[in-house]
Structure formats: C-alpha cells, structure tokens
Scaffold this motif. Structure first.
Motif, PDB file in Angstrom:
ATOM      1  N   SER A   1      34.109 -46.472  18.991  1.00 27.50           N
ATOM      2  CA  SER A   1      34.166 -45.799  20.283  1.00 27.50           C
ATOM      3  C   SER A   1      35.136 -44.631  20.175  1.00 27.50           C
ATOM      4  O   SER A   1      36.343 -44.803  20.310  1.00 27.50           O
ATOM      5  CB  SER A   1      34.621 -46.783  21.365  1.00 27.50           C
TER       6      SER A   1
ATOM      7  N   GLY B   1      49.530 -44.959  20.787  1.00 22.31           N
ATOM      8  CA  GLY B   1      48.205 -45.298  21.294  1.00 22.31           C
ATOM      9  C   GLY B   1      48.271 -46.370  22.375  1.00 22.31           C
ATOM     10  O   GLY B   1      49.333 -46.953  22.641  1.00 22.31           O
ATOM     11  N   ALA B   2      47.123 -46.605  22.989  1.00 27.68           N
ATOM     12  CA  ALA B   2      47.057 -47.639  24.030  1.00 27.68           C
ATOM     13  C   ALA B   2      47.245 -49.027  23.419  1.00 27.68           C
ATOM     14  O   ALA B   2      47.676 -49.967  24.096  1.00 27.68           O
ATOM     15  CB  ALA B   2      45.714 -47.567  24.742  1.00 27.68           C
ATOM     16  N   GLN B   3      46.915 -49.138  22.118  1.00 22.82           N
ATOM     17  CA  GLN B   3      47.024 -50.468  21.494  1.00 22.82           C
ATOM     18  C   GLN B   3      48.481 -50.936  21.505  1.00 22.82           C
ATOM     19  O   GLN B   3      48.758 -52.091  21.823  1.00 22.82           O
ATOM     20  CB  GLN B   3      46.467 -50.398  20.057  1.00 22.82           C
TER      21      GLN B   3
ATOM     22  N   LEU C   1      49.399 -51.887  25.050  1.00 22.51           N
ATOM     23  CA  LEU C   1      48.903 -53.220  25.422  1.00 22.51           C
ATOM     24  C   LEU C   1      49.773 -54.313  24.788  1.00 22.51           C
ATOM     25  O   LEU C   1      50.083 -55.334  25.427  1.00 22.51           O
ATOM     26  CB  LEU C   1      47.445 -53.391  24.967  1.00 22.51           C
TER      27      LEU C   1
ATOM     28  N   SER D   1      43.666 -41.047  23.224  1.00 17.01           N
ATOM     29  CA  SER D   1      42.754 -41.281  22.097  1.00 17.01           C
ATOM     30  C   SER D   1      41.296 -40.988  22.447  1.00 17.01           C
ATOM     31  O   SER D   1      40.531 -40.569  21.590  1.00 17.01           O
ATOM     32  CB  SER D   1      42.847 -42.734  21.635  1.00 17.01           C
ATOM     33  N   LYS D   2      40.913 -41.240  23.700  1.00 16.32           N
ATOM     34  CA  LYS D   2      39.502 -41.049  24.057  1.00 16.32           C
ATOM     35  C   LYS D   2      39.256 -39.668  24.656  1.00 16.32           C
ATOM     36  O   LYS D   2      38.120 -39.273  24.853  1.00 16.32           O
ATOM     37  CB  LYS D   2      39.062 -42.129  25.062  1.00 16.32           C
TER      38      LYS D   2
ATOM     39  N   ARG E   1      47.678 -40.827  17.877  1.00 17.95           N
ATOM     40  CA  ARG E   1      48.277 -42.110  18.252  1.00 17.95           C
ATOM     41  C   ARG E   1      49.315 -41.943  19.381  1.00 17.95           C
ATOM     42  O   ARG E   1      50.451 -42.402  19.285  1.00 17.95           O
ATOM     43  CB  ARG E   1      48.947 -42.825  17.041  1.00 17.95           C
TER      44      ARG E   1
ATOM     45  N   ASN F   1      35.005 -51.374  28.236  1.00 19.93           N
ATOM     46  CA  ASN F   1      34.480 -51.310  26.866  1.00 19.93           C
ATOM     47  C   ASN F   1      34.150 -52.760  26.525  1.00 19.93           C
ATOM     48  O   ASN F   1      35.077 -53.570  26.521  1.00 19.93           O
ATOM     49  CB  ASN F   1      35.566 -50.759  25.924  1.00 19.93           C
TER      50      ASN F   1
ATOM     51  N   TYR G   1      37.268 -55.626  25.363  1.00 24.37           N
ATOM     52  CA  TYR G   1      37.601 -54.887  24.139  1.00 24.37           C
ATOM     53  C   TYR G   1      38.278 -55.826  23.133  1.00 24.37           C
ATOM     54  O   TYR G   1      39.250 -56.508  23.466  1.00 24.37           O
ATOM     55  CB  TYR G   1      38.528 -53.722  24.527  1.00 24.37           C
TER      56      TYR G   1
ATOM     57  N   SER H   1      45.953 -43.803  27.019  1.00 23.55           N
ATOM     58  CA  SER H   1      46.264 -42.970  25.847  1.00 23.55           C
ATOM     59  C   SER H   1      45.437 -41.700  25.870  1.00 23.55           C
ATOM     60  O   SER H   1      44.562 -41.530  26.726  1.00 23.55           O
ATOM     61  CB  SER H   1      45.972 -43.736  24.558  1.00 23.55           C
TER      62      SER H   1
ATOM     63  N   ASP I   1      43.992 -51.819  31.450  1.00 25.46           N
ATOM     64  CA  ASP I   1      43.667 -51.018  30.273  1.00 25.46           C
ATOM     65  C   ASP I   1      42.797 -49.860  30.755  1.00 25.46           C
ATOM     66  O   ASP I   1      41.630 -50.051  31.074  1.00 25.46           O
ATOM     67  CB  ASP I   1      42.923 -51.905  29.258  1.00 25.46           C
TER      68      ASP I   1
ATOM     69  N   VAL J   1      42.009 -46.702  29.286  1.00 30.30           N
ATOM     70  CA  VAL J   1      41.823 -45.592  28.336  1.00 30.30           C
ATOM     71  C   VAL J   1      40.608 -44.709  28.661  1.00 30.30           C
ATOM     72  O   VAL J   1      40.542 -43.581  28.197  1.00 30.30           O
ATOM     73  CB  VAL J   1      41.706 -46.051  26.858  1.00 30.30           C
ATOM     74  N   TYR J   2      39.642 -45.264  29.428  1.00 24.96           N
ATOM     75  CA  TYR J   2      38.416 -44.475  29.676  1.00 24.96           C
ATOM     76  C   TYR J   2      38.337 -43.901  31.083  1.00 24.96           C
ATOM     77  O   TYR J   2      37.322 -43.292  31.441  1.00 24.96           O
ATOM     78  CB  TYR J   2      37.170 -45.347  29.440  1.00 24.96           C
TER      79      TYR J   2
HETATM   80  C1  LIG Z   1      39.338 -50.481  25.949  1.00 24.53           C
HETATM   81  C2  LIG Z   1      40.267 -49.972  24.892  1.00 24.53           C
HETATM   82  N1  LIG Z   1      41.576 -50.172  25.039  1.00 24.53           N
HETATM   83  C3  LIG Z   1      42.446 -49.736  24.129  1.00 24.53           C
HETATM   84  C4  LIG Z   1      42.049 -49.092  22.991  1.00 24.53           C
HETATM   85  C5  LIG Z   1      43.046 -48.638  21.983  1.00 24.53           C
HETATM   86  O1  LIG Z   1      43.278 -47.274  22.172  1.00 24.53           O
HETATM   87  P1  LIG Z   1      44.205 -46.418  21.204  1.00 24.53           P
HETATM   88  O2  LIG Z   1      43.335 -45.849  20.163  1.00 24.53           O
HETATM   89  O3  LIG Z   1      44.811 -45.388  22.089  1.00 24.53           O
HETATM   90  O4  LIG Z   1      45.253 -47.331  20.649  1.00 24.53           O
HETATM   91  C6  LIG Z   1      40.681 -48.873  22.784  1.00 24.53           C
HETATM   92  C7  LIG Z   1      40.197 -48.208  21.560  1.00 24.53           C
HETATM   93  O5  LIG Z   1      39.061 -48.267  21.188  1.00 24.53           O
HETATM   94  C8  LIG Z   1      39.764 -49.318  23.767  1.00 24.53           C
HETATM   95  O6  LIG Z   1      38.455 -49.128  23.626  1.00 24.53           O
END
Ligand SMILES: Cc1ncc(COP(=O)(O)O)c(C=O)c1O
Length: 481
Positions: A122, A186-188, A191, A322-323, A330, A262, A212, A320, A290, A292-293
């Motif tokens: 994604s 990043g969002a990871q 989280l 990232s998307k 990151r 996601n 996700y 983040s 969460d 991110v989208y």
């Molecule tokens: C729903 C969701 N949350 C968090 C993340 C992680 O995002 P990041 O790449 O900013 O760490 C993703 C990445 O695919 C995601 O799809």
C-alpha cells in the motif's frame, strides 16, 4: 451541465468526462444497458469538443465499462455493477494471541523482490509522486543549512514541522496544541508508542477485523492479546459488536481506523465516528486512532479524525506522511494529549529523534502549499485508478467474487468465491512476478482465507492492467478445496 467541467483544472478534459459518466452511473442516472448521450449532445451540454467526448468514450470502452455498438452508439456495461461487497466474517469474540509473523515475512519478501509488480504494497502516493518537488527542496535545504541539517533533531520533533501539523488540525477545527505532537519514525513507531503508553503484556486490545497487519504484529511482539471486532467494508467497525465485547471483556485499549480502513477502504459515517468515541470514553478506555489514510478520502465533504470528537483526551491519533508524501522519509506523528509525558519518554528511549533533514524538507513542502496541491491531484488519480481496477476485477475475476468499494486510499479488498484459497492464489501470482497480499494477514485469528488486498496506488499503465487480468485468470484457474 457545463459547470461540471472545470477548464481551469489540471485534470484532462476527457478524464473529467469519464468522471462524469462514472458519477452518473454511481448516482443511478445511468443504468446498465443504458445508451450514453451521443457525442454531439454531450459535447454541447458540457461545452467541450466532440473529439474530447469521443476520447473519453473510447477510454471507457477500453476499461470495459461501455460497449460500442455499430451505428447505435455507446452503452453502459453491466458487469461493474454486478459485483458485491465482501460479507462480514463470523466471530467467536474471544481475545486471541496473535501469530502472523511468518506470513508477513513471506509477503514482504514478495513485495521487495526485484522485478515483481508490487500490487501487494500500500504505497498510494506512488500514483502521483512528489519526488521531484521533494528533491528540489532537499537540495535547497542542504545548501542553505549545511551540516546543521545532518545533526540530531529535537527528541519530540522539529518545532516548525510540529507547528505545521498543529495548524492543519486547527484549520479543521480540531483542538490540538503543538506540545501534544510527537514526531515519530512513521506511523508504525507512533502506533508502537501509543500502544505502550496504554497497555502492557497480557492486556487485551480491541482491533477491527480486518485490520492492518502492522498493528497485529505490534500486538504479537508486545505479548498482548487481540479481540477482533467485526468491521464492514462500507462503514467500518460495528458498534453493536463493540459494545457487546466491551461489556464482556476487560479491554485495555482500542485501535481503529475510522477514516479509510486498510484493507477495505471503508469510511465511517460521521455520526458513527462520534458515537464510537462516546462509547469508549464513557468506559474510560483509551482509543488509538490510526489515521494514515485520512487525507486520501475521496469525499468532497470534510471528514474529521476521531480526535475531533474526544471530550476526555483519551484519543491518541497516529499518522504519517508515508501515504501522502514519501514513505522512505519515515516521518509520522502522535497526538498525545493525556499521554504526553509517557509518549515522549518512550520516543526518547526507542529512537532518540527522527531524521531532521527529512522533517525540514516536509516542513518546507507543507509551507509552500505544494503538499496540498499534490494531494488534490493524488486523490483524483487514485479515484480513477480505483474505478479502473474495479471494472477490470468485474470483467476478469471469477464469477461470485466480491470486492470492496474503497472510499479513499489505494487498495481494494477482494473475496474469492467459496472453495478458493487466497494463499495459493498469492503464491501463484508471485510465480508470475506479481505480488498481492493474502487476506489472513489482516486477522488475528487467521480469518479471510479467501481474501486478498490488491493495490491500485501506482502509476496506471498497460502493464498494470495486464497484471490485473493475469491475476484474475489465475484466480479463475485455482483448484476448489
Ligand atoms: C493502516 C496503516 N497504519 C500504519 C501504517 C504504517 O505507516 P508508516 O509507513 O508511516 O509507518 C500503514 C502502512 O502501510 C498502514 O497501512
């Protein structure tokens, strides 16, 4: 009707005509089998040339959405409208220990193999990448700031970037202070920090299902348990099921994506989002959002994050760039509120700080207005890719297969007919150089064996179209179990 065509827009006129036909189809003004307006009539109504309308109709024909009948004109095909959304899975509603790492590894390996077309990742911003703008900004910053841009940044983030993010929330009417923001890798990482702020080993975390897999991987690694709450592919997590589960189990925290899930692309209606926050805050349960989208929702209406509805400061938002800009940078963030001190301590312990150079570039990108301009175009491209993907799926995937109708983001969720195995499908696709993501990854208890997530978030080419046709043919040829 001509008000529907915007000649100042940077979207091609024929693409706008395509979007108009799509909108007429979605609203039911045009039904399967209906004749499309004649070239001359539509060109007059829209105040565009006949060749523009013709180009749009030819493209619609190529996408298999309309059929050209000799001496009769163009007719809307039925296939796309025949395909159903996946049904809700059935649930036992018990917390489970998560074991998903092996399949995640296999799936990552497939995505990152050279020469594999990555429909399994994604990465929606690829569909309209701002890479050139970002590299211009980076060169300028490097020449102006020199070695300062190479230093460690402040632990909780570069203040001008935190200001930009805060400003964006305030513009939406969401009350956030700059001190609430912690910049993360990043969002990871956001989280991971959020989860550790509110729960520890053995605690039960309510997650939507499907969800996700990165969230499930965190729960697994932190020794927590997942309680799956069913989520439907149109409007997200089911609140009745959530209330039942919260009444039965000692849930320590919830993690939900209310704005564009996601893998399904669902978006919760506003009233439901407000109710969700009310339900969990009433029980004093922290809610990790969460988001991110969120910026990639297709709706023209303003859609607010769950944070906007919080009355007790129990919502922690994770997001983040990232998307929407560059996953390789990151750079993500947390909105912490009540958990500010704990979150900052965890960030310091985990990674000290995030890349200062990348934060400087993003600050400039946001400040210049280019971020918002690119987002507008990115959403248009993604929406069009989605329509193309859905129409190819309708035409080439097995009869009886179901697919989500994403309301944003860059992926669709496909469910094969009974008897099919999506892991076998995934492996056969990898053999011909195409990756998809098997559905089981998105469930803590190994559900969704017939499902897969497929990305349309990439530049649309003939190769991509052929790949979708090819994976559809593989699905049609799978053994039935
Ligand atoms: C729903 C969701 N949350 C968090 C993340 C992680 O995002 P990041 O790449 O900013 O760490 C993703 C990445 O695919 C995601 O799809």
């Amino acid at each position: 009707m001509s008000v529907l065509i915007d000649k100042q827009s940077d979207s091609f006129l024929y693409q706008q005509v395509i979007e108009l036909v799509d909108a007429m189809q979605t609203s039911g003004t045009l039904r399967p089998g209906d004749k499309l307006p004649s070239l001359r009539k539509l060109s007059r109504q829209l105040n565009v040339s006949v060749p523009t309308v013709k180009q749009a109709y030819i493209e619609l024909e190529r996408l298999n959405k309309v059929e050209a009948r000799a001496k009769s004109g163009f007719f809307l095909k039925a296939a796309q409208l025949d395909i159903n959304a996946p049904k809700r899975a059935s649930f036992t509603r018990r917390p489970v220990a998560v074991r998903c790492q092996t399949l995640i590894e296999e799936s990552y390996e497939a995505v990152h193999s050279p020469n594999v077309l990555p429909l399994g990742v994604s990465h929606p911003v690829m569909a309209h990448s701002p890479d050139k703008m970002l590299s211009r900004i980076m060169r300028r910053i490097l020449s102006q700031a020199g070695p300062k841009a190479m230093a460690y940044g402040p632990m909780d983030g570069f203040p001008p970037l935190k200001r930009q993010i805060t400003q964006r929330y305030l513009e939406q009417g969401v009350e956030v202070e700059q001190s609430d923001i912690v910049i993360t890798n990043g969002a990871q990482e956001a989280l991971a920090i959020a989860l550790q702020c509110v729960a520890g080993p053995g605690d039960v975390i309510a997650v939507e299902s499907p969800t996700y897999f990165g969230i499930l991987e965190l729960i697994e690694n932190f020794g927590m348990m997942a309680l799956e709450i069913p989520s439907c592919s149109e409007s997200g997590v089911c609140l009745d099921d959530l209330q039942d589960s919260l009444a039965k189990h000692n849930v320590k925290a919830c993690i939900f994506s209310s704005l564009i899930n996601n893998p399904t692309g669902s978006c919760m209606p506003e009233e439901k989002r407000r109710k969700l926050v009310e339900i969990v805050e009433k029980r004093k349960i922290p809610l990790i959002e969460d988001d991110v989208y969120g910026e990639l929702a297709f709706s023209e209406d303003q859609i607010l994050p769950l944070q906007a509805y919080s009355k007790k400061g129990l919502v922690i938002t994770c997001s983040s760039f990232s998307k929407t800009a560059a996953p390789s940078y990151r750079i993500g963030w947390l909105v912490t509120h009540r958990f500010e001190q704990k979150a900052k301590g965890l960030k310091r312990a985990l990674s000290c700080s995030s890349s200062l150079l990348n934060q400087m570039v993003l600050t400039e990108y946001l400040r210049s207005g280019d971020f918002d301009r690119n987002l507008v175009r990115l959403r248009q491209v993604l929406k069009q890719n989605k329509e193309r993907m859905l129409s190819l799926i309708a035409a080439h995937f097995p009869h009886g297969c179901c697919v989500s109708k994403p309301q944003g983001g860059g992926v669709v969720w496909v469910e094969l007919p009974p008897g099919h195995d999506a892991i076998e499908w995934f492996r056969k696709c990898v053999e011909i150089g195409i990756s998809i993501t098997p559905g089981q990854l998105f469930s803590a208890s190994g559900k969704y064996k017939r499902c897969a997530r497929i990305s349309y978030g990439l530049p649309w080419t003939e190769k991509v179209e052929q790949a979708i046709i090819d994976i559809g043919q593989i699905a049609c040829s799978l053994r039935k179990h």
